[in-house]
Design a protein around this motif. Structure first.
Motif, PDB file in Angstrom:
ATOM      1  N   SER A   1       0.840  -1.202   0.000  1.00  0.00           N
ATOM      2  CA  SER A   1       0.000   0.000   0.000  1.00  0.00           C
ATOM      3  C   SER A   1       0.875   1.252   0.000  1.00  0.00           C
TER       4      SER A   1
ATOM      5  N   ILE B   1      -3.788   4.569   3.152  1.00  0.00           N
ATOM      6  CA  ILE B   1      -4.096   3.501   2.191  1.00  0.00           C
ATOM      7  C   ILE B   1      -3.950   2.156   2.898  1.00  0.00           C
TER       8      ILE B   1
ATOM      9  N   GLN C   1      -5.415  -1.953   2.234  1.00  0.00           N
ATOM     10  CA  GLN C   1      -6.292  -2.958   1.622  1.00  0.00           C
ATOM     11  C   GLN C   1      -7.291  -3.474   2.650  1.00  0.00           C
TER      12      GLN C   1
ATOM     13  N   VAL D   1      -2.425 -14.266   0.604  1.00  0.00           N
ATOM     14  CA  VAL D   1      -1.903 -13.330   1.611  1.00  0.00           C
ATOM     15  C   VAL D   1      -1.183 -12.151   0.941  1.00  0.00           C
TER      16      VAL D   1
ATOM     17  N   SER E   1      -0.568  -9.369  -1.683  1.00  0.00           N
ATOM     18  CA  SER E   1      -1.601  -8.617  -2.385  1.00  0.00           C
ATOM     19  C   SER E   1      -1.272  -8.392  -3.857  1.00  0.00           C
TER      20      SER E   1
ATOM     21  N   GLN F   1      -5.591  -0.133  -5.770  1.00  0.00           N
ATOM     22  CA  GLN F   1      -5.116   1.057  -5.031  1.00  0.00           C
ATOM     23  C   GLN F   1      -4.435   2.037  -5.985  1.00  0.00           C
TER      24      GLN F   1
HETATM   25  O1  M6R Z   1      -4.063  -4.177   4.502  1.00  0.00           O
HETATM   26  P1  M6R Z   1      -2.961  -3.207   4.220  1.00  0.00           P
HETATM   27  O2  M6R Z   1      -2.982  -2.708   2.821  1.00  0.00           O
HETATM   28  O3  M6R Z   1      -2.920  -2.085   5.210  1.00  0.00           O
HETATM   29  O4  M6R Z   1      -1.636  -4.039   4.400  1.00  0.00           O
HETATM   30  C1  M6R Z   1      -0.397  -3.418   4.297  1.00  0.00           C
HETATM   31  C2  M6R Z   1       0.700  -4.430   4.145  1.00  0.00           C
HETATM   32  O5  M6R Z   1       0.723  -5.285   5.257  1.00  0.00           O
HETATM   33  C3  M6R Z   1       0.512  -5.276   2.887  1.00  0.00           C
HETATM   34  O6  M6R Z   1       0.491  -4.488   1.732  1.00  0.00           O
HETATM   35  C4  M6R Z   1       1.658  -6.291   2.764  1.00  0.00           C
HETATM   36  O7  M6R Z   1       2.835  -5.650   2.439  1.00  0.00           O
HETATM   37  C5  M6R Z   1       1.248  -7.367   1.778  1.00  0.00           C
HETATM   38  N1  M6R Z   1       1.743  -8.624   2.237  1.00  0.00           N
HETATM   39  C6  M6R Z   1       1.717  -7.095   0.399  1.00  0.00           C
HETATM   40  O8  M6R Z   1       1.614  -8.183  -0.460  1.00  0.00           O
END
Ligand code: M6R
Length: 609
Positions: A304, A347, A349, A399, A401, A408
């Protein structure tokens, strides 16, 4: 996204529909509901939360009938409550509707329906369809649905029953998948074959803008003009596990393939009809407040954060506002200078990341405005912010993203254009033109996804790599960070991303003969400089993997491998360059025998600081 089941046959529909919904649970949802049509007319039950909540409510009740529809809802319009759960009914209680997708012109339709005396009982876009059926029904449900589909904008799968035609389900689709299950004396519709695989393995896909009439005796498919369309059925030989993943080996493969739809959904319905103005989902800031903003601070973690970095380039370019991007875990501990004229964009997810949540709380305590960009309706980040832009990518199971990140990125461009519009730094025509460029991207991603076999082959050749470097300039730099993060997360390969210009200030010492270096080099004003960087690493023995634009021959002499992407405006290139890097990492993980969906030590939602 949402899961849909429809059934007509000899069995008691409630059990068949609930069983289908159980099998669709993997799609992710936050409420569920069923309706059954029988001798007692239409009976509906809906409940927020997991299917178990609905089953509990139904346990003491009898809903007899051999026609039923069911739905698991993943909230987009309105929070996950009982009232917003599907099926939705009309004012007479005869029509039941379940829906997957977003009806982009629903506000206009709601206004008309309310003027004509209909009572709105939910926040959803779906409910309008039930009232439209009520208004237009003249004894022919398929014709009514065809007429309504012509007036709907956006994406939808609709499944509808009417108490006056008790042996009939009518379904329709646009831009989202719908499958028919062909049984013996019973027929089904579903979001995918998982919905009915326990009963039949004969299926038929429904094509764009087709309407399906499902009866116990058979199924008829027509176009929107009512002309019958013949089609082929196919036999499903997947096991149930494969069926949940749409035949893909991992959820991540499926989620990578869903990215065109994720971007489409994120961009959909942002321009108000007629006025051509962009709008966000929930906004408690006035236009004056937005105009008074003096700086933007973006807070986020992991992938993010990388989307935030791309947002910085877009917002600075279009709005001429200073933008800082900060890892949320660091933000509040350095006593950041933020105040009433700061817009903080959080930001996330999941909308539940503890670091991001604490950072946004700190920003609010300093009276800064907070805009959330999240994929999760009703999440804590969305509830605690002044404004929300939902990315609508649908639930992500893997897991690491992929589709949530690409959504995003799309959302950050929308935010940049929204700020430019309100602050008057870009005129309406230019905002519209940029939105049009963005709207062309999903089709380009679709095309790019068809060219991934050489990337998979390349990934397999890297199976023994110990270290991979990623380089990029401008918006290619955040994508270099994202490429490196995906590779670390999925394949456990030591990987780092750098701005290409920085390489000779230290990282170049890492290069040994054969070190794979991925260079993100789509057509851009800085390309000549990037080509120098490619030569610099190649001269030290690097194996260069260059992501370049279709038709660009300038990089070929210096590339050991070229991955071509379709041509796109350079600021928007991350929406394409990200794709081959995801595929590369997922395939390398697979080649190493790793669990692509559940990498070691990682959690989907990091709710501790
Ligand atoms: O749910 P969020 O977007 O806040 O999560 C942020 C990070 O934990 C998330 O993007 C993490 O880096 C993922 N494992 C990426 O693939």
């Amino acid at each position: 996204m949402c899961g849909i089941v429809g059934y007509v046959g000899d069995q008691q529909a409630l059990e068949v529909v609930l069983d289908g919904l159980r099998r669709l649970e993997y799609r992710g949802y936050d409420s569920a509901g069923v309706s059954v049509l029988g001798a007692d007319g239409l009976q509906v039950e809906r409940k927020a939360g997991k299917l178990a909540n609905l089953e509990k409510v139904l346990s003491g009740r009898d809903l007899p009938g051999t026609l039923g529809i069911g739905h698991t809802r993943w909230a987009t319009h309105g929070p996950p409550t009982d009232a917003n759960a599907h099926p939705h009914v009309d004012c007479t209680g005869k029509v039941a509707v379940v829906h997957n997708g977003t009806i982009e012109n629903f506000e206009l339709l709601v206004a008309g329906l309310q003027d004509r005396g209909h009572e709105r009982r939910s926040d959803t876009d779906t409910e309008v369809v039930a009232h439209l059926v009520e208004e237009r029904y003249d004894g022919d449900l398929p014709a009514t649905v065809r007429s309504i589909c012509k007036d709907l904008e956006g994406s939808f799968v609709l499944v509808i029953s009417h108490a006056d035609e008790p042996g009939l389900i009518v379904a329709a689709r646009r831009n989202l998948p719908l499958v028919i299950g062909l049984g013996d004396g019973e027929n089904f519709v579903g979001s995918d074959v998982t919905a009915f695989i326990a009963h039949t393995r004969e299926a038929r896909a429904v094509e764009q803008d087709q309407v399906v009439e499902v009866r116990r005796e058979g199924v008829t498919v027509t176009d929107l003009e009512g002309a019958v369309v013949e089609g082929e059925s196919y036999h499903v030989d997947w096991d149930t596990d494969a069926a949940e993943k749409g035949g893909y080996e991992f959820f991540m493969d499926k989620e990578i393939a869903e990215q065109p739809e994720a971007v489409r959904a994120t961009l959909g319905g942002r321009l108000t009809e007629g006025e051509g103005l962009l709008h966000l989902d929930e906004l408690s800031m006035s236009v004056e407040d937005v105009r008074d903003i003096e700086q933007v601070v973006i807070i986020a973690c992991g992938s993010s954060y990388h989307s935030g970095l791309v947002g910085k380039y877009a917002i600075e370019r279009w709005c001429r506002l200073p933008v800082q991007v900060e890892m949320a875990s660091e933000f509040r501990y350095r006593d950041p200078v933020v105040g009433r004229r700061t817009l903080v964009i959080a930001i996330s997810q999941s909308g539940e990341t503890a670091d991001t949540l604490e950072a946004l709380r700190h920003a609010r305590s300093q009276r800064a405005w907070v805009l959330a960009v999240t994929n999760t309706v009703g999440s804590t980040v969305s509830r605690e912010s002044d404004a929300v832009l939902y990315t609508r990518a649908g639930p992500e199971v893997a897991v690491a993203s992929t589709k949530a990140v690409i959504a995003q990125l799309a959302a950050m461009y929308v935010v940049g254009l929204y700020l430019a519009q309100v602050r008057g730094t870009r005129d309406a025509d230019e905002v519209r033109a940029h939105m049009q460029d963005l709207q062309e991207v999903p089709a380009l991603i679709e095309e790019l996804l068809t060219r991934m076999e050489p990337v998979r082959e390349l990934a397999r050749s890297l199976v023994d790599a110990e270290r991979v470097l990623f380089l990029g300039r401008h918006v290619g730099f955040p994508m270099a960070l994202e490429g490196a993060l995906k590779l670390k997360e999925l394949a456990y390969v030591s990987a780092e991303g750098f701005p290409a210009g920085e390489i000779k200030h230290g990282p170049i010492a890492l290069i040994e003969p054969g070190t794979p270096v991925v260079i993100i080099a789509p057509r851009h004003a800085l390309q000549a400089k990037l080509i120098n960087n490619i030569q610099e690493v190649r001269a030290r023995g690097a194996r260069t993997i260059v992501i370049a634009t279709d038709g660009d021959e300038s990089v070929t002499p210096y590339a050991d491998h070229v991955i071509l992407i379709p041509d796109v405006k350079s600021l928007l290139a991350p929406l394409l360059t990200i794709v081959p890097m995801q595929v590369l990492s997922a395939e390398l993980a697979r080649a190493r025998g790793l669990d692509v969906d559940q990498p070691r030590n990682l959690a989907k939602s990091v709710t501790v600081e």
